[in-house]
Design a protein around this motif. Structure first.
Motif, PDB file in Angstrom:
ATOM      1  N   MET A   1    -131.506  -2.845 -50.243  1.00 25.29           N
ATOM      2  CA  MET A   1    -130.478  -1.863 -50.917  1.00 25.29           C
ATOM      3  C   MET A   1    -129.047  -1.997 -50.215  1.00 25.29           C
ATOM      4  O   MET A   1    -129.004  -2.491 -48.876  1.00 25.29           O
ATOM      5  CB  MET A   1    -130.752  -0.393 -51.015  1.00 25.29           C
ATOM      6  N   SER A   3    -126.925   0.237 -49.039  1.00 26.05           N
ATOM      7  CA  SER A   3    -127.018   0.999 -47.827  1.00 26.05           C
ATOM      8  C   SER A   3    -128.256   1.330 -47.427  1.00 26.05           C
ATOM      9  O   SER A   3    -129.171   1.319 -48.230  1.00 26.05           O
ATOM     10  CB  SER A   3    -126.009   2.045 -48.035  1.00 26.05           C
ATOM     11  N   GLU A   4    -128.514   1.786 -46.272  1.00 26.79           N
ATOM     12  CA  GLU A   4    -130.058   2.497 -45.759  1.00 26.79           C
ATOM     13  C   GLU A   4    -130.082   3.869 -46.043  1.00 26.79           C
ATOM     14  O   GLU A   4    -131.046   4.400 -45.818  1.00 26.79           O
ATOM     15  CB  GLU A   4    -130.185   1.863 -44.395  1.00 26.79           C
ATOM     16  N   ARG A   5    -128.822   4.515 -46.580  1.00 25.61           N
ATOM     17  CA  ARG A   5    -129.252   5.795 -46.906  1.00 25.61           C
ATOM     18  C   ARG A   5    -128.558   6.136 -48.296  1.00 25.61           C
ATOM     19  O   ARG A   5    -127.747   5.473 -48.872  1.00 25.61           O
ATOM     20  CB  ARG A   5    -128.281   6.655 -45.762  1.00 25.61           C
ATOM     21  N   ILE A   6    -129.031   7.357 -48.894  1.00 25.36           N
ATOM     22  CA  ILE A   6    -128.586   7.970 -50.191  1.00 25.36           C
ATOM     23  C   ILE A   6    -127.185   8.014 -50.172  1.00 25.36           C
ATOM     24  O   ILE A   6    -126.868   9.017 -49.334  1.00 25.36           O
ATOM     25  CB  ILE A   6    -129.616   8.805 -50.735  1.00 25.36           C
ATOM     26  N   ALA A   7    -126.493   7.751 -50.925  1.00 26.86           N
ATOM     27  CA  ALA A   7    -125.067   8.043 -51.261  1.00 26.86           C
ATOM     28  C   ALA A   7    -124.827   9.093 -52.456  1.00 26.86           C
ATOM     29  O   ALA A   7    -125.760   9.033 -53.341  1.00 26.86           O
ATOM     30  CB  ALA A   7    -124.264   6.944 -51.273  1.00 26.86           C
ATOM     31  N   LEU A   8    -123.976   9.576 -52.663  1.00 24.61           N
ATOM     32  CA  LEU A   8    -123.568  10.506 -53.784  1.00 24.61           C
ATOM     33  C   LEU A   8    -123.659   9.528 -55.267  1.00 24.61           C
ATOM     34  O   LEU A   8    -124.297  10.060 -56.106  1.00 24.61           O
ATOM     35  CB  LEU A   8    -122.089  11.267 -53.929  1.00 24.61           C
ATOM     36  N   HIS A  10    -125.721   7.434 -56.060  1.00 19.61           N
ATOM     37  CA  HIS A  10    -127.039   7.021 -56.584  1.00 19.61           C
ATOM     38  C   HIS A  10    -127.563   8.188 -57.560  1.00 19.61           C
ATOM     39  O   HIS A  10    -128.423   7.961 -58.138  1.00 19.61           O
ATOM     40  CB  HIS A  10    -128.043   7.138 -55.118  1.00 19.61           C
ATOM     41  N   LEU A  20    -131.245   2.105 -58.091  1.00 21.00           N
ATOM     42  CA  LEU A  20    -132.384   2.807 -57.390  1.00 21.00           C
ATOM     43  C   LEU A  20    -133.608   2.830 -58.256  1.00 21.00           C
ATOM     44  O   LEU A  20    -134.823   2.536 -57.568  1.00 21.00           O
ATOM     45  CB  LEU A  20    -131.984   4.217 -57.402  1.00 21.00           C
TER      46      LEU A  20
ATOM     47  N   GLU B  99    -127.353  13.761 -49.860  1.00 17.76           N
ATOM     48  CA  GLU B  99    -126.926  12.533 -49.399  1.00 17.76           C
ATOM     49  C   GLU B  99    -127.118  12.357 -48.032  1.00 17.76           C
ATOM     50  O   GLU B  99    -127.194  13.164 -47.040  1.00 17.76           O
ATOM     51  CB  GLU B  99    -125.279  13.157 -49.301  1.00 17.76           C
ATOM     52  N   GLY B 100    -127.374  11.129 -47.539  1.00 18.13           N
ATOM     53  CA  GLY B 100    -127.747  10.671 -46.261  1.00 18.13           C
ATOM     54  C   GLY B 100    -129.211  10.584 -46.036  1.00 18.13           C
ATOM     55  O   GLY B 100    -129.503   9.960 -45.021  1.00 18.13           O
ATOM     56  N   LEU B 101    -130.105  10.760 -47.131  1.00 16.16           N
ATOM     57  CA  LEU B 101    -131.617  10.783 -46.800  1.00 16.16           C
ATOM     58  C   LEU B 101    -131.802   9.210 -46.581  1.00 16.16           C
ATOM     59  O   LEU B 101    -130.992   8.224 -47.173  1.00 16.16           O
ATOM     60  CB  LEU B 101    -132.257  11.250 -48.063  1.00 16.16           C
ATOM     61  N   ALA B 102    -132.574   8.926 -45.556  1.00 17.94           N
ATOM     62  CA  ALA B 102    -133.040   7.432 -45.386  1.00 17.94           C
ATOM     63  C   ALA B 102    -133.670   6.905 -46.648  1.00 17.94           C
ATOM     64  O   ALA B 102    -134.586   7.443 -47.010  1.00 17.94           O
ATOM     65  CB  ALA B 102    -133.812   7.395 -44.074  1.00 17.94           C
ATOM     66  N   PHE B 103    -133.343   5.553 -47.174  1.00 18.39           N
ATOM     67  CA  PHE B 103    -134.232   5.055 -48.035  1.00 18.39           C
ATOM     68  C   PHE B 103    -135.594   4.650 -47.682  1.00 18.39           C
ATOM     69  O   PHE B 103    -136.461   4.854 -48.372  1.00 18.39           O
ATOM     70  CB  PHE B 103    -133.483   3.505 -47.978  1.00 18.39           C
ATOM     71  N   VAL B 131    -128.131  13.477 -56.660  1.00 11.54           N
ATOM     72  CA  VAL B 131    -127.712  13.449 -55.361  1.00 11.54           C
ATOM     73  C   VAL B 131    -126.593  14.748 -55.066  1.00 11.54           C
ATOM     74  O   VAL B 131    -125.730  14.711 -55.952  1.00 11.54           O
ATOM     75  CB  VAL B 131    -127.170  12.089 -54.979  1.00 11.54           C
TER      76      VAL B 131
END
Lengths: 336, 336
Positions: A1, A3-8, A10, A20, B99-103, B131
């Motif tokens: 992906m 980025s390695e973190r969920i962003a708004l 998504h 996703l 937001e910011g949760l690790a994939f 999100v």
């Protein structure tokens, strides 16, 4: 992906959301129902077709002109089912409450649920409530899931648009998203900007009574008309051409969009549907829609072309053509 | 209401939860389906009986010995449907992500969903992801809603317990709640305390194959065995007597409960069911349960009496009897 973190982004309903689904959800949960990627799934139950759908609502603020998170949640699920050509019947309600939420606010939200349930004739048959401590949620999140029965004669799908079909929208666009944004940002306008949140099941019945041969029904929620039409163009392997001058937008919403630098084609609607249907049915359907409470400003806004496949094109007022892509970046978080 | 704001207790599954349902939800949304107040509703679809249920999961921590929030969510909904005697078929999945949760964490949770879906044979057919910005949720909340078909021959309900019936539990109690609590509090024990989270649809099939005449099935989740039996006693207008010495509890869970000052009868289970059935079927059902993976420590733990109506009584090891009430106060928040 990326980025390695969920962003708004998504959760925006645009490209990051699709990524996703494609990269995480589908590989792990692949099955023929999920693979359809429609807003609701069609399953077989007791020998008939049943539409099933789920949506979580995190809209901020929870009260806005034209509704609240409760009425919005019921309308959203009623509409997702209606867009499969289903007759919505039963909903479930899952609440996540933040400790400290005022009882009065919960009651007002539930009054919104009750009103929307009564108007649409769809019953809330089961519920669940969880509470998390202060600061671990934001007031109230609502999940509504629902089922509806699809009559045998109906076959609508985002994959069914055909060259020569016409595109109808049931009314003015961008009302919901602009209402939420201006509330949130505390912007004042002379005339109030009211969400279009509404149940579309009766309007869809009216449409299908006139023409059971409708090819596509879609409610352009997150990502707006542009994103919904891109999905349809991609799934159906066609191009969709929009006529900019024909897309209904109210004057205050147009002003607000200009002020905020937003393209109304990407702004969420919660009480509108796109109808794609054979040319010969367009006039009678439009006429019937205009007589309906939730279709009075319906308009013919475009047509389906053979190609370029998967593209949405906008014929501008001055006669040019530009590509309207799926929403990328610039998410409008918590619009629903 | 006792207070003007939502407290953690309103999500505990105990008295405050019931009060919320009675005073806010039922008056506004009253309908015959909701009024049944079972864990799932029974509706008619295409001429057959269909069970519908919804649950939101906010468990903290999201990973624990024996599962994660994803597998827990699938098991919970599969079990709610199974407790109506339904064959669970299809689930929907609604995610609220911070937001910011690790994939990697999202992927692990979804692997839990996939494993649970495969083991139970229940398909995830539709989904939705929202999100919210950092600090407005806690990592991930999951809603699972589902449907299942109830065979014509089955008629189980929390209102069906009859004097003379016997009460069977499918195994040791309090494993889930104690696993979560010790994880959360960072308590170390010599042997790991593992959640019992499991899908019970196959065990329920086994039970109903032996005796279709089962009166009540119930999974004692939030509020534990005590709260579940109180609901049944109230709904059925009977008394239920438990034999303290017969209730299976593992030694490490018993120690942990003593250390934490908790009564295991009030601690949540996520892979156990209570079965209330006519005396003549108890032995063969118990025998079949003991042969099943999820029923190996099943035990006969009580009986149904005429009265005092609505009461649960505990016959203690030393021969006394005390009333076991519904859980009040002392909630264990975010246990599921």
């Amino acid at each position: 992906m990326k980025s390695e973190r969920i962003a708004l982004d998504h959760g925006s309903g645009g490209e990051a959301s699709a990524e996703l689904v494609e990269r995480v959800f589908l590989p792990l949960l692949d099955n023929p129902y999920l693979r359809e990627l429609d807003d609701s799934a069609v399953v077989s139950l007791n020998g008939g077709r049943v539409a099933m759908t789920t949506d979580s609502y995190v809209v901020d603020p929870i009260f806005f002109p034209g509704g609240n998170i409760g009425s919005l949640a019921v309308h959203g699920t009623v509409n997702d089912l209606s867009m499969q050509g289903a007759r919505p019947l039963y909903l479930t309600l899952g609440l996540i409450l933040e400790e400290g939420l005022a009882f009065q606010d919960l009651r007002k939200v539930m009054e919104g649920v009750a009103r929307a349930s009564q108007e649409s004739g769809v019953k809330v048959v089961a519920g669940d409530t969880k509470v998390v401590s202060r600061g671990h949620a934001d007031k109230i999140f609502i999940n509504t899931s629902g089922v509806g029965v699809i009559p045998d004669s109906i076959n609508v799908s985002a994959a069914n648009a055909r060259p020569g079909d016409l595109v109808v929208i049931s009314g003015t666009i961008a009302d919901h998203g602009i209402s939420i944004l201006t509330q949130r940002e505390g912007l004042g306008f002379q005339s109030p900007l009211i969400s279009d949140s509404a149940p579309l099941n009766d309007l869809v019945s009216t449409i299908l009574d006139v023409s059971p041969d409708v090819h596509v029904l879609r409610d352009p929620t997150r990502g707006g008309v542009a994103t919904a039409l891109n999905e349809i163009a991609g799934r159906s392997g066609v191009a969709i051409q929009l006529y900019e001058g024909e897309v209904p937008i109210s004057a205050p919403v147009r002003s607000a969009c200009e002020m905020l630098g937003l393209d109304p084609l990407y702004v969420a609607n919660e009480g509108k549907c796109l109808v794609i249907l054979p040319k010969e049915y367009a006039r009678p359907v439009l006429k019937a829609m205009k007589r309906h409470r939730y279709g009075s400003s319906a308009a013919l806004i475009g047509e389906v072309l053979e190609g370029p496949r998967g593209r949405v094109l906008l014929r501008t007022r001055v006669g040019g053509t530009r590509i309207v892509s799926t929403m990328t970046g610039a998410p409008l978080p918590r619009i629903c």
